[in-house]
Design a protein around this motif. Sequence first.
Motif, PDB file in Angstrom:
ATOM      1  N   HIS A  53      49.010  29.524  44.219  1.00 16.11           N
ATOM      2  CA  HIS A  53      48.397  30.853  44.263  1.00 16.11           C
ATOM      3  C   HIS A  53      47.551  31.026  45.524  1.00 16.11           C
ATOM      4  O   HIS A  53      47.529  32.103  46.128  1.00 16.11           O
ATOM      5  CB  HIS A  53      47.521  31.082  43.019  1.00 16.11           C
ATOM      6  CG  HIS A  53      48.292  31.429  41.792  1.00 16.11           C
ATOM      7  ND1 HIS A  53      48.913  30.481  41.018  1.00 16.11           N
ATOM      8  CD2 HIS A  53      48.541  32.632  41.198  1.00 16.11           C
ATOM      9  CE1 HIS A  53      49.519  31.070  40.001  1.00 16.11           C
ATOM     10  NE2 HIS A  53      49.310  32.363  40.083  1.00 16.11           N
ATOM     11  N   HIS A 129      45.217  42.275  42.104  1.00 19.89           N
ATOM     12  CA  HIS A 129      45.921  40.997  41.942  1.00 19.89           C
ATOM     13  C   HIS A 129      44.932  39.839  41.754  1.00 19.89           C
ATOM     14  O   HIS A 129      45.054  38.787  42.402  1.00 19.89           O
ATOM     15  CB  HIS A 129      46.830  40.724  43.150  1.00 19.89           C
ATOM     16  CG  HIS A 129      47.714  41.870  43.512  1.00 19.89           C
ATOM     17  ND1 HIS A 129      48.675  42.383  42.656  1.00 19.89           N
ATOM     18  CD2 HIS A 129      47.769  42.656  44.615  1.00 19.89           C
ATOM     19  CE1 HIS A 129      49.285  43.398  43.219  1.00 19.89           C
ATOM     20  NE2 HIS A 129      48.757  43.601  44.414  1.00 19.89           N
ATOM     21  N   TRP A 131      44.417  37.192  40.058  1.00 18.65           N
ATOM     22  CA  TRP A 131      45.063  36.190  39.211  1.00 18.65           C
ATOM     23  C   TRP A 131      44.091  35.133  38.699  1.00 18.65           C
ATOM     24  O   TRP A 131      44.314  34.516  37.655  1.00 18.65           O
ATOM     25  CB  TRP A 131      46.190  35.504  39.991  1.00 18.65           C
ATOM     26  CG  TRP A 131      45.771  34.986  41.335  1.00 18.65           C
ATOM     27  CD1 TRP A 131      45.869  35.622  42.529  1.00 18.65           C
ATOM     28  CD2 TRP A 131      45.150  33.719  41.613  1.00 18.65           C
ATOM     29  NE1 TRP A 131      45.370  34.845  43.546  1.00 18.65           N
ATOM     30  CE2 TRP A 131      44.928  33.675  43.008  1.00 18.65           C
ATOM     31  CE3 TRP A 131      44.783  32.625  40.832  1.00 18.65           C
ATOM     32  CZ2 TRP A 131      44.340  32.575  43.633  1.00 18.65           C
ATOM     33  CZ3 TRP A 131      44.193  31.525  41.444  1.00 18.65           C
ATOM     34  CH2 TRP A 131      43.969  31.511  42.830  1.00 18.65           C
ATOM     35  N   LEU A 143      53.427  37.504  41.752  1.00 20.33           N
ATOM     36  CA  LEU A 143      52.630  38.007  42.857  1.00 20.33           C
ATOM     37  C   LEU A 143      53.529  38.710  43.866  1.00 20.33           C
ATOM     38  O   LEU A 143      54.558  38.159  44.268  1.00 20.33           O
ATOM     39  CB  LEU A 143      51.862  36.868  43.519  1.00 20.33           C
ATOM     40  CG  LEU A 143      50.840  36.190  42.596  1.00 20.33           C
ATOM     41  CD1 LEU A 143      50.236  34.975  43.277  1.00 20.33           C
ATOM     42  CD2 LEU A 143      49.745  37.172  42.190  1.00 20.33           C
TER      43      LEU A 143
END
Length: 239
Positions: A53, A129, A131, A143
């Motif tokens: 990520h 976004h 996350w 993503l």
Amino acid sequence: MSNSSKYDLTEFTILDATNILEYATSHFAAIWIACDRSHVPRLLAYKASFVWHLQWEVDSFVFPYINICMVFNTHPTMTDLLRSILGRFSHLQTRNITGEQFYAEFFAHCSPHDPELRSTHRVVLKYAHDWWKDRFDTLGFALPSLDVNEVLDMMADHFEQLPMGAMLLPGPAVAGQVEGDPLLNQILAVKARIQHLGDSLEKMLQEKTMMAAAAASSMSKLEGPMDELEEALLTSRRP
């Protein structure tokens, strides 16, 4: 949040790059704080997902804009926190460290609370976004691939959340730009920015001078009463 019109990269300036990298720094600071507080077990799968990520973060908000600046032979301003993170990414990408080592170094040496890297003031409540606010290691977020319009929109939304638009100084008007000459346009943008900062500094110094003069005037008005008070005290102590 993408705009219907496409951003012309010939209009991209050092200020744009600097603001995007500032926005990226805020992301990393928010990620560090949230994950450091999390009580999720740090298993190998969690660490691997975290690194994956974080790679998306730099691929979306950092590397493309550094590369654009390199093409234009310009160098954007970069925070110490972001510089520290990118240094560790370079070690990861050249296989000098493993993903697990990168994870350990990120939390050991890239804290936004560190006095030399301090970035907690950059963190806001809402991010697109985000996350890191959920179980990213098990939920498997999809993503997206972001274009420059989307990134600029997210950056603008981010800075609007800061107190009084902190850290996003309005860019000055740039005159005399030439279509198809990005290097000249960069020089003109930098020149306009320097002029803008010089004018702002001059205004600030003028205001400080006026404040100092007012303070000196107030102090001088107190000298007479203080002299009278001193004389009265000395007189009262005489036999």
